[in-house]
Design an enzyme around this catalytic site. Structure first.
Site, short mmCIF file in Angstrom:
data_model
loop_
_atom_site.label_atom_id
_atom_site.label_comp_id
_atom_site.label_asym_id
_atom_site.label_seq_id
_atom_site.Cartn_x
_atom_site.Cartn_y
_atom_site.Cartn_z
N ASP A 102 -21.00 -29.67 -32.76
CA ASP A 102 -21.44 -28.36 -32.28
C ASP A 102 -22.18 -28.56 -30.96
O ASP A 102 -23.30 -29.07 -30.92
CB ASP A 102 -22.36 -27.70 -33.32
CG ASP A 102 -22.86 -26.33 -32.89
OD1 ASP A 102 -22.60 -25.92 -31.74
OD2 ASP A 102 -23.54 -25.68 -33.71
N HIS A 129 -9.26 -47.97 -30.01
CA HIS A 129 -9.66 -48.45 -31.34
C HIS A 129 -10.29 -49.84 -31.29
O HIS A 129 -11.03 -50.22 -32.20
CB HIS A 129 -8.44 -48.46 -32.26
CG HIS A 129 -8.77 -48.23 -33.71
ND1 HIS A 129 -9.94 -48.70 -34.30
CD2 HIS A 129 -8.11 -47.58 -34.69
CE1 HIS A 129 -9.96 -48.36 -35.57
NE2 HIS A 129 -8.87 -47.67 -35.84
#
Length: 432
Positions: free
Chosen positions: A372, A156
């Site tokens: 995708d 992070h």
């Protein structure tokens, strides 16, 4: 059951072109995230959706990642410390991202969907990171019946959710389209969030900015639950709140319900804390696709008795008011505050929030299902672990409609004291 995952390969993927070799300066908004470590997520894919013979071809995935890391070169670096001032930085050295391949022959996609975000889910499908200075790690786990679990871990301190999803979109685009991929390049100039000289915190800033979270050991066991709210239920709640955003509406709902089930003294002050994106709040705004942490926490407060009993729209308006007070001065004050606080030197976060506090993170509007790689969009995407008491994550649910869009349902991932979580679910659904 004692499920097992067998790791068959572990390697590092490096950029296809030489990466800039330098120390990348981190802003105070990066450093405030340093003690959070790696954020674990999981995507689930099914070969039944495409029937491709080369479903999740590892060589293709690695080649695409190597291309993506040319533009996203900090993710191929390592966390380090500047020799000049001892400040944490990213050493852009091109050492690469960790890439793990594994098999879980006893688990199908449907089995994995039954897991709640937990240490067990993370252990199985998110790579173990050693050394901890690695910024990006990926695990591709082949499941039985033609499924794949893609586990990810991003530190992070390097990026927020917006930047993380930008990387995954780019990696997926290179895998799906190759040289024809349309790439939107990230902006790596983190000095755009450098503190003013001298740092100055506006007196009103701390009324909305929530600079510090207090954690303690939980008094009892914690429990985790996922509450699903349908698209129609969301629409009905938003109507009650005069058309306010989904975030304000659902945050108000969970805040109100927790105040009731925790049976807090009516006069006690309660807080709802949430990260807010500053990219469009600065003047001038940050460049498109600024790559780094461009968020900080805001808060709304009130008396427990009031929050638990007033109309839901009134609670939502309180949250909306905190968001609307986020202007350029508040952003600059937050940057300056964290610079003076030297947040990178804090110990790792442990424990649970006090019962008066609730932390809500929203992934609404994020492209959760855009990854995708050429074999269809993921059937499911979620955090792999969420075990800190008082934390709620809001995200879009799985599923598609006839037009290919999301189902419109929402998932609430809630971690709180076990003694109250069943009653929380009962009250939450009673209000829908």
């Amino acid at each position: 059951m004692d499920f097992k995952v067998q790791v068959v390969e572990s390697s590092f993927v490096t950029p296809t072109e030489p990466a800039p070799r330098k120390g990348l300066w981190l802003s105070s908004l990066d450093l405030v995230q340093a003690n959070k470590g790696h954020t674990p997520t999981i995507y689930l894919y099914s070969s039944n959706d495409v029937g491709a013979a080369d479903f999740f071809n590892v060589a293709r995935l690695k080649e695409a990642m190597a291309r993506a890391l040319v533009a996203f070169y900090p993710l191929a670096g390592r966390l380090g410390v500047s020799n000049d001032d001892g400040r944490m930085e990213i050493s852009c050295n091109g050492e690469g991202a960790l890439f793990v391949i594994a098999h879980a022959d006893d688990l199908s996609i449907e089995d994995v969907k039954e897991f709640k975000p937990s240490p067990e889910l993370r252990r199985l499908f998110v790579p173990r990171i050693e050394p901890s200075s690695i910024i990006l790690a990926i695990q591709v786990t082949f499941l039985k019946c033609g499924g794949v679990a893609l586990g990810t871990a991003l530190h992070h301190v390097a990026i927020d959710a917006s930047s993380a999803f930008h990387f995954f979109q780019t990696w997926a685009a290179f895998s799906k389209h190759g040289d024809r991929a349309a790439v939107e390049f990230p902006c790596h100039d983190r000095t755009l969030l450098r503190a003013r000289s001298p740092p100055t915190v506006h007196p009103d800033a701390l009324l909305t900015l929530h600079p510090k979270l207090i954690f303690s050991n939980p008094e009892g066991p914690l429990a985790f639950e996922v509450f699903t709210i349908s698209r129609d239920q969301v629409a009905s709640l938003k109507h009650l709140c005069c058309g306010m955003s989904t975030f304000c509406t659902l945050s108000a709902l969970i805040w109100q319900c927790t105040c009731v089930v925790r049976q807090l003294p009516p006069e006690s002050e309660v807080r709802i804390v949430f990260p807010a994106d500053l990219r469009r709040r600065m003047r001038p705004p940050l460049p498109d696709h600024y790559f780094g942490n461009a968020v900080f926490r805001l808060c709304a407060t009130g008396a427990a008795g009031e929050i638990g009993t007033v109309a839901l729209g009134s609670v939502a308006a309180r949250i909306k008011g905190a968001i609307e007070r986020m202007d350029d001065e508040l952003v600059r004050s937050a940057i300056d505050y964290f610079e003076m606080a030297e947040m990178d030197k804090r110990p790792a976060l442990r424990g649970t929030l006090p019962p008066t506090d609730m932390h809500i993170t929203s992934w609404f509007g994020r492209p959760q299902y855009d990854a995708d790689f050429g074999w269809g969009k993921p059937q499911f995407m979620s955090r792999a672990e969420s075990v800190r008491g008082g934390y709620v994550h809001l995200m879009n649910d799985e599923g598609t409609t006839d037009d290919g869009g999301g189902s419109g349902d929402v998932r609430m991932l809630v971690c709180m004291e076990a003694v109250n979580i069943k009653e929380l679910g009962r009250l939450l659904y009673a209000k829908l």
